[in-house]
Write a protein that holds these residues in place. Sequence first.
Motif, PDB file in Angstrom:
ATOM      1  N   ASN A   1       0.853  -1.186   0.000  1.00  8.94           N
ATOM      2  CA  ASN A   1       0.000   0.000   0.000  1.00  8.94           C
ATOM      3  C   ASN A   1       0.891   1.239   0.000  1.00  8.94           C
ATOM      4  OD1 ASN A   1      -1.797   2.145   0.771  1.00  8.94           O
ATOM      5  ND2 ASN A   1      -3.202   0.616   1.559  1.00  8.94           N
ATOM      6  N   PRO A   2       0.715   2.135  -0.985  1.00  6.59           N
ATOM      7  CA  PRO A   2       1.584   3.307  -1.069  1.00  6.59           C
ATOM      8  C   PRO A   2       1.211   4.415  -0.080  1.00  6.59           C
ATOM      9  CG  PRO A   2      -0.017   3.389  -2.836  1.00  6.59           C
ATOM     10  CD  PRO A   2      -0.237   2.084  -2.122  1.00  6.59           C
ATOM     11  N   SER A   3       0.134   4.234   0.665  1.00  4.90           N
ATOM     12  CA  SER A   3      -0.361   5.299   1.547  1.00  4.90           C
ATOM     13  C   SER A   3       0.310   5.232   2.913  1.00  4.90           C
ATOM     14  CB  SER A   3      -1.884   5.185   1.721  1.00  4.90           C
ATOM     15  OG  SER A   3      -2.530   5.341   0.483  1.00  4.90           O
ATOM     16  N   HIS A   4       1.093   6.258   3.199  1.00  2.00           N
ATOM     17  CA  HIS A   4       1.778   6.349   4.492  1.00  2.00           C
ATOM     18  C   HIS A   4       1.481   7.713   5.106  1.00  2.00           C
ATOM     19  CE1 HIS A   4       4.421   2.761   4.053  1.00  2.00           C
ATOM     20  NE2 HIS A   4       4.300   3.034   2.761  1.00  2.00           N
ATOM     21  N   GLY A   5       1.291   7.736   6.396  1.00  2.00           N
ATOM     22  CA  GLY A   5       1.142   9.001   7.096  1.00  2.00           C
ATOM     23  C   GLY A   5      -0.279   9.514   7.159  1.00  2.00           C
ATOM     24  N   PRO A   6      -0.527  10.458   8.042  1.00  3.25           N
ATOM     25  CA  PRO A   6      -1.889  10.933   8.315  1.00  3.25           C
ATOM     26  C   PRO A   6      -2.552  11.675   7.170  1.00  3.25           C
ATOM     27  CG  PRO A   6      -0.252  12.274   9.477  1.00  3.25           C
ATOM     28  CD  PRO A   6       0.472  11.098   8.929  1.00  3.25           C
ATOM     29  N   ASP A   7      -1.796  12.211   6.233  1.00  3.30           N
ATOM     30  CA  ASP A   7      -2.386  12.986   5.143  1.00  3.30           C
ATOM     31  C   ASP A   7      -2.702  12.144   3.911  1.00  3.30           C
ATOM     32  OD1 ASP A   7      -2.172  15.337   6.644  1.00  3.30           O
ATOM     33  OD2 ASP A   7      -0.115  15.657   5.974  1.00  3.30           O
ATOM     34  N   SER A   8      -2.426  10.864   3.971  1.00  2.77           N
ATOM     35  CA  SER A   8      -2.679   9.981   2.834  1.00  2.77           C
ATOM     36  C   SER A   8      -4.093   9.400   2.921  1.00  2.77           C
ATOM     37  CB  SER A   8      -1.640   8.853   2.815  1.00  2.77           C
ATOM     38  OG  SER A   8      -1.706   8.104   4.015  1.00  2.77           O
TER      39      SER A   8
END
Length: 298
Positions: free
Chosen positions: A126-133
Amino acid sequence: MRVFVTGASGWIGSAVVDELLAAGHDVTGLARSEASAVKLESKGAFVRRGDLDDLAGLRAAAEAAEAVVHLANKHDFVNQAATNAAERAAVRTLADALVGTDRPFLLAAGIAGLAEGRPATEADPNPSHGPDSPRGGTENLALEYVGKGVRAGSLRFPPTVHGAGDHGFISVIAQVAQEKGVSAYPGDGTNRWAAVHRGDAARLVRLALEQAPAGALLHPVAEEGVTTRAIAEAIGRAYDLPVASVDPAEAQSHFGWIGAFFAMNGAATSHVTRDLLKWTPTGPTLLEDIAAGAYGGR
């Protein structure tokens, strides 16, 4: 097992609760409203009143459970940042409560955006990392807890979990078709959406809870990909509407907020998931559900 389920009265969650109860598990469901609480109690489930912002309540419920299935999400597409922040806080709270227990923690994620130009597989990170993703990067956040003694795993649901009573994406697309007087699809209509019937999805969640190892990336996918044109044509037949292409650049103005999703490619395979859990989907296909009147029409 004693299982705590968030989103227990939702579209997928209510079917998961039924599946877990039928298999002999004790279920406690998170309920925001009295109506939801009554529905859960009528099934034989216990109720925890609260919502995703009640972090103390979430922690207490997770600590009292032997497994957690997190399916709730605010789904506020207008204020996505707030939705992502609430999701991240809830996942961290639930996972923190299970540290060192080796108890299962399954959370809902999505397939969209995992791969470009081909169907996504369970091997795709999953390329989504961090709170803003997207979704606040919660799949990767949850997987960080595998090294902390939590049997965390991800349920990567396809764009449509379909069936009679569904108020999700396909329902919205059908509503737009009625309002516009045409059942449309973006571009040449070759973009594909993976799909699964709600009953098959619920059974997979139960199997995952009972069998999946820590770090499992699971695809509740029955159909690898149904083209957006085929979806539009099925809706057109259901409502006796003409079918037409819409320029992808105009998709959002035609479809509204769902246009961006309908223009995306969301195909995926589930070979690893099927082999791991011995899961074989048996429910109707998406097009069969549309033809049978699951989304209205004649």
